[in-house]
Scaffold this motif. Structure first.
Motif, PDB file in Angstrom:
ATOM      1  N   VAL A  36       0.821  -1.197   0.000  1.00  0.00           N
ATOM      2  CA  VAL A  36       0.000   0.000   0.000  1.00  0.00           C
ATOM      3  C   VAL A  36       0.855   1.246   0.000  1.00  0.00           C
ATOM      4  N   GLN A  37       1.903   1.177   0.765  1.00  0.00           N
ATOM      5  CA  GLN A  37       2.698   2.396   0.913  1.00  0.00           C
ATOM      6  C   GLN A  37       3.853   2.463  -0.065  1.00  0.00           C
ATOM      7  N   LEU A  42      -1.087   3.276  -4.683  1.00  0.00           N
ATOM      8  CA  LEU A  42      -2.533   3.435  -4.754  1.00  0.00           C
ATOM      9  C   LEU A  42      -3.161   2.317  -5.591  1.00  0.00           C
ATOM     10  N   GLY A  45      -2.792  -0.903  -3.803  1.00  0.00           N
ATOM     11  CA  GLY A  45      -3.574  -0.788  -2.586  1.00  0.00           C
ATOM     12  C   GLY A  45      -5.066  -0.903  -2.845  1.00  0.00           C
ATOM     13  N   THR A  46      -5.427  -0.652  -4.099  1.00  0.00           N
ATOM     14  CA  THR A  46      -6.832  -0.824  -4.441  1.00  0.00           C
ATOM     15  C   THR A  46      -7.071  -2.252  -4.953  1.00  0.00           C
ATOM     16  N   CYS A  50      -9.523  -5.367  -3.444  1.00  0.00           N
ATOM     17  CA  CYS A  50     -10.629  -5.701  -4.339  1.00  0.00           C
ATOM     18  C   CYS A  50     -10.592  -7.176  -4.700  1.00  0.00           C
ATOM     19  N   PHE A  53     -11.766  -9.171  -1.866  1.00  0.00           N
ATOM     20  CA  PHE A  53     -13.214  -9.014  -1.704  1.00  0.00           C
ATOM     21  C   PHE A  53     -13.967  -9.850  -2.724  1.00  0.00           C
TER      22      PHE A  53
ATOM     23  N   ILE B   4      -5.858  11.701  -6.316  1.00  0.00           N
ATOM     24  CA  ILE B   4      -5.000  10.664  -5.738  1.00  0.00           C
ATOM     25  C   ILE B   4      -4.550  11.040  -4.336  1.00  0.00           C
ATOM     26  N   LEU B   7      -6.835  10.169  -1.383  1.00  0.00           N
ATOM     27  CA  LEU B   7      -6.941   8.726  -1.234  1.00  0.00           C
ATOM     28  C   LEU B   7      -5.662   8.159  -0.641  1.00  0.00           C
ATOM     29  N   GLN B   8      -4.564   8.619  -1.221  1.00  0.00           N
ATOM     30  CA  GLN B   8      -3.292   8.122  -0.720  1.00  0.00           C
ATOM     31  C   GLN B   8      -3.110   8.505   0.732  1.00  0.00           C
ATOM     32  N   VAL B  11      -5.072   6.248   2.661  1.00  0.00           N
ATOM     33  CA  VAL B  11      -4.433   4.939   2.654  1.00  0.00           C
ATOM     34  C   VAL B  11      -3.225   4.909   3.574  1.00  0.00           C
ATOM     35  N   GLN B  12      -2.478   5.983   3.568  1.00  0.00           N
ATOM     36  CA  GLN B  12      -1.245   5.939   4.345  1.00  0.00           C
ATOM     37  C   GLN B  12      -1.384   6.523   5.742  1.00  0.00           C
ATOM     38  N   LEU B  17      -4.289   0.627   6.800  1.00  0.00           N
ATOM     39  CA  LEU B  17      -4.627  -0.636   6.150  1.00  0.00           C
ATOM     40  C   LEU B  17      -6.132  -0.813   6.094  1.00  0.00           C
ATOM     41  N   GLY B  20      -7.576   1.561   3.714  1.00  0.00           N
ATOM     42  CA  GLY B  20      -7.044   1.211   2.403  1.00  0.00           C
ATOM     43  C   GLY B  20      -7.727  -0.006   1.814  1.00  0.00           C
ATOM     44  N   PRO B  24     -11.465   0.964  -1.266  1.00  0.00           N
ATOM     45  CA  PRO B  24     -11.506   0.333  -2.596  1.00  0.00           C
ATOM     46  C   PRO B  24     -12.599  -0.728  -2.704  1.00  0.00           C
ATOM     47  N   CYS B  25     -12.791  -1.486  -1.632  1.00  0.00           N
ATOM     48  CA  CYS B  25     -13.835  -2.509  -1.664  1.00  0.00           C
ATOM     49  C   CYS B  25     -15.187  -1.883  -1.881  1.00  0.00           C
TER      50      CYS B  25
END
Lengths: 525, 492
Positions: A36-37, A42, A45-46, A50, A53, B4, B7-8, B11-12, B17, B20, B24-25
């Motif tokens: 992720v990082q 990004l 991380g997506t 997904c 899921f 971005i 979101l980033q 995420v960060q 986690l 993140g 997206p899910c």
């Protein structure tokens, strides 16, 4: 030196601690977090969550489909210990390697609905006045035996000319197959139905498709009007056979619209509305309403207003109406039967959503002949039904015989008058005797059943109590009647008793047997 | 990067986690929903019945539902099936040939029924019909009230004995394995419902009877995978071809649940010999699938070879019999179309149990059952009937084939059934389905005969036509030949 450094290094230490914490412990989290990082953080991380899921959904779906492989049985009544356990022991089928369809697996299991269990018990030990006076009396199947003598006389007189004489000469008929019935029979049936339904409605033979009984007629209509997974609304209590006709092969669900004794089990539109909206909320597509008029089992006739309201409802929701009118000619009360087809004669109604099912098993007692008819005003449905009728065609000799019988207008008139009189006689006598025993029946004016309220005899006041009473009737009294739960009645204690399978003289015998059970219930309470 | 960065950041940032994954899910889920609703919009009940939209606006109440009532797509796909088979039937219906009343009408040669021995049946009914239906003493209690919906036990016994006689061998049929239905087509449909789910498939050798795929497919949703037979094999079934088709189906992801073979076959009239039947059984066991042996023409095998029924093969087998099911058609055996009586004979207890219950939708009328019980128990009549019927079919077949041969049209050698399978590829203008249909059209409109083109039978080679001869006399055959001559003259 270290001391002065400490406070300033604290946040650093904390920061240093975090990565160390995540890197040392939690081996699972680190890679994900790293992804992720990290670079392309990004995107991955997506993608990774997904993907996880998606696989989760797949897994759940598969779990759900294997759970659906063994669908729950239609009725939840406890199976009788004797018969069902014995058939479950038959290991032949279970060790077979080769797979049969889901439908066959479901159907081949022994019957759980008491309606069918009862029919089975009768067939194993049927009552006969002379040969088997202690057998089980059949009061669970609407076989009209009251006018068997009239039919017998006519057939004996005319069989020669109608079938045996002219024979099966098809060259006179047509050089092509008519699966959906001979035109002569359709015309004769049309006249007959006109007479039966009060001489106020005309059926066009070209709108008719003949089938081997009303049972396949209902099934064919279910195929034509709905897809698998759709549903029909059906007022309860209803004929137990509908569960098979509509659910088994067409895969259409039946949503009950409960009617109550307070209304004399008449349908009310609010209940219909409610059931419809609840179904919609659940995401179920309702494609039509299935009614029986005169109703089975209660025996009441829908009023003209009710029929109009139903049509309006169907129009508003854009759904169909299937009206099973097999008992149209078996009326004995003061109320007049009005067919749905009669209402349709008004201009503004969309006829294409109305379909009527009729048959000769009840009104003309010809259950063994297997003659049924679909009357529809919808060309698409008629075209499809004509092709599907090849799977349920009426045998040619039978078609000839029935055409002959229906064309004998004098006989039909005489039969009707006698039939109506005898049904009324037996009905009145039977209901009277039952009330003397303390059992009240719902007010009915048509059909071949009494809808009897036995809630005073059941303990506890629940489906379980009703089943116990049914078992008592079968084993102590040796009569087969249909419990209300098989008809999906929401109030326990109601039983459907057919009175046309016995003669007037046999009524005391039946009443005596019922008395035995009533007394045994009273004494045990 | 306005999109971005937040979101980033999420995420960060704290709980990185967790968010993140969740965000997206959630986005993915909504994307799926969007696709689902989009596809639903693309497939609305598109087959609306347009006939009955309301025009009359005399009523004062506003009508919301000007949309017409829904008719299910499965009903519409049934009515849409308009092959030449049905079109031809309609043409005949409008202008049917009759020897005396309408000698210029369209001759029906697509009707695969047999009326050659109908006179024998009629004679029997004339002398015995009343007693048969009403019994002694005369009473209607055997025909009028409700009866077991899968057939009387007496009739099952009678059919069991009759089929042994038809096969000319002492094959034992257990009546409790039998389920009586309103014709052989209902029997096949019921078996299909019992053996396969919606979307599964059956292997069926082609050419097959037109309308057969409707019988299997319409209500059950079970697909037919054709196994082509070729003229080089004389339209006999080859196991290699079966194997190949099975593997191809498997690759495509189709679940094959069984094989349906018609023996004698329709239209080619071929019999399956003992070795082929044994090979088929091995094949079915290896692939763990069912075999439906459609023997509705068993009694019409007039050829020189012996007819071997699947039942005969199964007599020698004592294990793994659950996969074999046989279908009989009494209407065909007794040369009475319209009798509507057929039977399922299955070695699988669960299938028998399920089929017995499904038979409620295709019952045989009680008077017909009584008639049949009497007739089939009259052993001397049955014996005579089977012999005479076979002789007449053979004679008719020979006459027809000889007539076609004179015109230069060859037929495959048939050993049973009511049709001959003729190679008319010399008469078609272009060697493909289009040319074949064009010839069919010429035969219908110029020669005024209705025959079945091979494409309706899913035949892989163009130019083959099916002629059903068992409803005509020899005089009519001459008329047919003369009419086909017209096409010849027209092409030359």
């Amino acid at each position: 030196m270290t001391q002065t450094r400490k406070p300033s290094s604290k946040p650093e230490a904390r920061e240093a601690q975090n990565p160390s914490f995540s890197s040392s412990g939690m081996k699972l989290i680190v890679p994900l977090q790293g992804v992720v990082q990290g670079r392309g953080g990004l995107l991955l991380g997506t993608l990774v969550p997904c993907a996880l899921f998606y696989f989760l959904q797949l897994y759940l779906k598969r779990r759900r489909s294997t759970a659906n492989c063994n669908p729950p049985s239609p009725s939840s009544e406890p199976t009788l210990p004797r018969t069902s356990s014995r058939s479950n022991l038959s290991a032949r089928g279970s060790i077979s390697r080769v797979r049969i369809s889901r439908l066959a697996t479901q159907i081949s299991r022994p019957d759980e609905s008491l309606y069918y269990v009862g029919l089975d018990r009768v067939s194993r030990d049927p009552y006969h006045a002379l040969d088997n006076p202690d057998g089980v009396i059949q009061l669970g199947l609407a076989d009209n035996k009251l006018c068997l003598d009239l039919i017998g006389e006519w057939v004996a007189r005319n069989l020669e000319d109608s079938v045996v004489g002219t024979g099966l000469n098809i060259n006179g008929i047509a050089p092509y197959q008519t699966y959906d019935g001979l035109m002569e029979l359709k015309m004769a049936l049309s006249d007959f139905m006109h007479q039966v339904m009060g001489e106020s409605v005309k059926f066009d033979p070209s709108n008719m498709v003949l089938t081997a009984g009303a049972t396949p007629a209902i099934e064919i209509l279910s195929f034509c009007l709905a897809d698998q997974g759709n549903a029909f609304l059906v007022p309860t209590p209803y004929y137990p056979g509908f569960d098979r006709d509509v659910r088994w092969r067409p895969g259409v669900d039946l949503i009950p619209v409960h009617c109550r004794s307070a209304d004399n089990f008449n349908l009310n539109i609010t209940a219909l509305e409610q059931a419809y909206s609840q179904a919609r909320k659940r995401g179920v597509k309702v494609r039509g309403i299935l009614i029986s008029n005169p109703s089975n089992p209660v025996g009441n006739i829908m009023t003209q207003d009710m029929l109009y309201s139903l049509l309006d409802f169907a129009e508003e929701k854009n759904i169909h109406i299937i009206a099973d009118e097999v008992f149209a000619g078996s009326t004995y009360g003061s109320e007049k039967f009005v067919s749905l087809a009669e209402i349709l004669d008004s201009d503004y109604i969309d006829k294409s959503r109305v379909h009527i099912v009729y048959g000769l098993s009840k009104d003309l007692s010809l259950a063994g002949f297997r003659v049924g008819v679909i009357c529809s005003f919808n060309d698409s449905v008629l075209a499809a039904a004509k092709k599907l009728s090849r799977f349920s065609s009426i045998s040619a000799p039978t078609q000839r015989l029935v055409t002959s019988m229906l064309s004998d207008k004098r006989f039909i008139r005489e039969y009707f008058e006698t039939n109506r009189k005898r049904i009324q006689q037996v009905h009145d006598e039977f209901v009277d005797c039952l009330s003397k025993l303390g059992i009240k029946c719902a007010k009915s004016c048509a059909g071949m059943y009494c809808w009897a309220d036995m809630n005073g005899l059941i303990r506890p006041y629940s489906e379980k109590g009703e089943i116990e009473l049914w078992e008592k009737f079968l084993s102590i009294a040796k009569i087969n009647i249909t419990p209300g739960s098989s008809c999906h009645c929401i109030e326990p204690g109601w039983f459907r008793i057919c009175f046309t399978t016995i003669t007037l003289e046999e009524i005391p015998l039946v009443i005596e047997r019922i008395r035995r059970v009533v007394e045994s219930c009273k004494s045990s309470s | 990067m306005r999109v971005i960065v937040p979101l980033q950041g999420v995420v960060q940032g704290t709980g990185g986690l967790f968010w993140g994954s969740v965000i997206p899910c959630a986005l993915f889920y909504f994307l799926q929903l969007l696709f689902k609703t989009k596809t639903r919009h693309h497939h609305p009940p598109s087959n609306h019945n347009h006939h009955s939209t309301l025009h009359r606006s005399l009523s004062p109440t506003p009508r919301h539902a000007t949309a017409s009532a829904y008719v299910s797509p499965r009903a519409n796909s049934i009515t849409a099936a308009n092959s030449p088979y049905y079109l031809g039937l309609h043409r005949v219906a409008d202008d049917p040939y009759h020897q005396t009343h309408n000698p210029q009408g369209v001759i029906q040669l697509a009707f695969d029924q047999n009326t050659l021995s109908l006179d024998l049946i009629q004679e029997w009914i004339h002398s015995n019909g009343t007693a048969a239906m009403l019994g002694k003493p005369l009473s209607v209690s055997g025909i009028v009230p409700y009866q077991p919906l899968h057939g009387f036990m007496e009739l099952k016994l009678a059919v069991a004995r009759f089929m042994s006689r038809v096969l000319e061998k002492p094959v034992f049929f257990n009546p409790s394995r039998m389920v009586l239905t309103a014709g052989a087509t209902s029997a096949i449909e019921i078996l299909t419902f019992c053996l396969a789910d919606h979307g599964n498939a059956f292997l069926v050798p082609t050419p097959l009877s037109p309308g057969f795929d409707g019988v299997v497919k319409w209500r059950t949703g079970v697909e037919i995978v054709p196994v082509p037979c070729r003229s080089t094999d004389d339209f006999n079934l080859s196991i290699t071809s079966l194997e190949r088709t099975f593997n191809q189906a498997k690759k495509r992801g189709q679940k094959v649940r069984g094989i349906i073979m018609t023996n004698p076959s329709n239209p080619a009239g071929k019999l399956l010999n003992r070795e082929t039947l044994l090979d088929l059984l091995d094949f079915a066991r290896e692939k763990n699938i069912h075999i439906i042996s459609n023997e509705m023409f068993a009694g019409s095998s007039y050829g020189d070879e012996e007819f071997v029924s699947m039942a005969e093969i199964m007599e020698a087998e004592d294990h793994d019999r659950d996969r074999v099911h046989i279908v009989f058609g009494l209407s065909n055996e007794l040369s009475v179309p319209g009798l509507k009586a057929g039977a399922i004979y299955s070695y699988n207890d669960n299938v028998v149990a399920a089929a017995s219950k499904l038979a409620r939708f295709s019952t045989v009328s009680a008077p017909t059952q009584r008639l049949l019980i009497s007739m089939l128990s009259d052993t001397s009549f049955v014996q005579k009937f089977i012999e005479v019927n076979k002789l007449r079919l053979r004679k008719m077949y020979d006459t027809f084939v000889a007539g076609l041969k004179q015109l230069g049209i060859e037929c495959t050698r048939s050993s049973g059934g009511f049709c001959c399978w003729a190679d008319m590829s010399s008469l078609i203008r272009s060697y493909n389905e289009k040319g074949e249909l064009e010839l069919w059209d010429r035969l219908l409109n110029v020669s005024k005969i209705n025959v079945t083109p091979g494409s309706s039978c899913h035949c892989i080679e163009p130019g083959w036509f099916r002629f059903c001869f068992a409803t005509w006399t020899e005089k009519d055959v001459c008329v047919v030949m003369e009419r086909i001559q017209r096409i010849y003259d027209a092409t030359k």
